[in-house]
Scaffold this active site. Structure first.
Site: not given
Ligand SMILES: Nc1ncnc2c1ncn2[C@@H]1O[C@H](COP(=O)(O)OP(=O)(O)OP(=O)(O)O)[C@@H](O)[C@H]1O
Ligand SMILES: CC(C)(CO)[C@@H](O)C(=O)NCCC(=O)O
Ligand SMILES: [K+]
Length: 272
Positions: A7-8, A11-13, A117, A122-123, A143
């Protein structure tokens, strides 16, 4: 089989494993916490089980389902639910998924990497572990998600450190949102000229060239420390970022490996 969910912030991966083989990855929208908070515990459980089944069915279509008889029987509750391995950087969403019947939530203390740290995402730790395991150590992971992160580890699987900045999408969105005179612009396929003659091109030039210069600078510095390191690139904007990087710093771009599965390579070590 096991379903893995990362979970980012945007979005959800999802990743579907058959044994230790990663069969497919895909992304979906966040679940609305608002829409589920009034549900009873049982209703939440049912909702989550249904969310997993529907997500798999929508993405994997008939082929996966017909080649994996286990998936075809998922809708029969007496046969149990698919085990879920979860890693989340969004606490609300983590809490929600605790109502899933057969879940394993991955936390930093479970990861075989030294020097983490306590507030590290966790991602970041999982993509580091995944890319290092798959490509070799030392490793630098970039990332390009909501946030853009650099995370590096040495040959002893010890975290060296990293950096965090707003991702491309967030930079563009915040400029448009927090100013009266700027629109929210989309990322173009190709990088336009540096010295722009209109507002949209000026925003793209500034944001994209700023990010590309930062990425190039972090990679150069990392390769100064670890000349033979692999460099993995993941996250939703990875392909666009690599295109931009290739058009401005081709030698740097040639070192970079696109690894959309990196977090699932990390989660592979924690399947139920
Ligand atoms: N279908 C889509 N829907 C939404 N975003 C998309 C899509 N395709 C590409 N992106 C891009 O993906 C980016 C977000 O990346 P990702 O989904 O990896 O983030 P996340 O894992 O949710 O966030 P984080 O890891 O930082 O918490 C956005 O900046 C957007 O430009
Ligand atoms: C930096 C993000 C938002 C990327 O998804 C995430 O890894 C997070 O919330 N990290 C905590 C802070 C750190 O990694 O130092
Ligand atoms: K926050």
């Amino acid at each position: 089989m096991t379903i893995a969910l990362a979970i980012g912030n945007s979005r959800l991966h999802w990743g579907l494993f058959n044994g230790n083989t990663l069969q497919k990855i895909w992304d979906t929208k966040h679940l609305s916490i608002h829409a589920v908070h009034h549900l009873s515990q049982d209703e939440k459980t049912e909702f989550l089980v249904r969310t997993v089944i529907e997500s798999i069915e929508k993405q994997s279509a008939q082929k996966l389902i017909s080649t994996n008889p286990e998936l075809a029987s998922l809708r029969k509750p007496e046969l149990g639910v698919l085990p879920l391995v979860l890693a989340s950087v969004v606490p609300d969403q983590t809490t929600l998924w605790q109502s899933y019947p057969d879940n394993r939530i991955i936390t930093l203390d479970q990861l075989p990497i030294e020097g983490l740290y306590p507030t590290l995402g966790i991602d970041r730790a999982l993509t580091l572990l995944g890319a290092g395991t798959q490509l070799g150590w030392p490793i630098l992971v970039i990332d390009t998600g909501t946030a853009l992160t650099f995370t590096g580890a040495d040959v002893n699987r010890r975290l060296v450190g990293g950096a965090i900045l707003p991702g491309l999408g967030l930079q563009l969105w915040s400029l448009g949102e927090k100013t009266a005179g700027l629109p929210v612009v989309m990322l173009p396929d190709n990088l336009t000229g540096r010295w722009a003659g209109d507002t949209e091109s000026a925003i793209v030039s500034g944001v994209v060239r700023g990010v590309v210069a930062a990425v190039n600078d972090f990679i150069e510095d990392w390769l100064g420390l670890f000349p033979n390191s692999h460099i993995a690139l993941t996250g939703g904007d990875r392909t666009l970022l690599l295109q931009y990087l290739a058009s401005t710093f081709p030698d740097t771009a040639a070192r970079v490996i696109e690894t959309p599965e990196a977090i699932f390579w990390g989660l592979n070590q924690f399947l139920i």
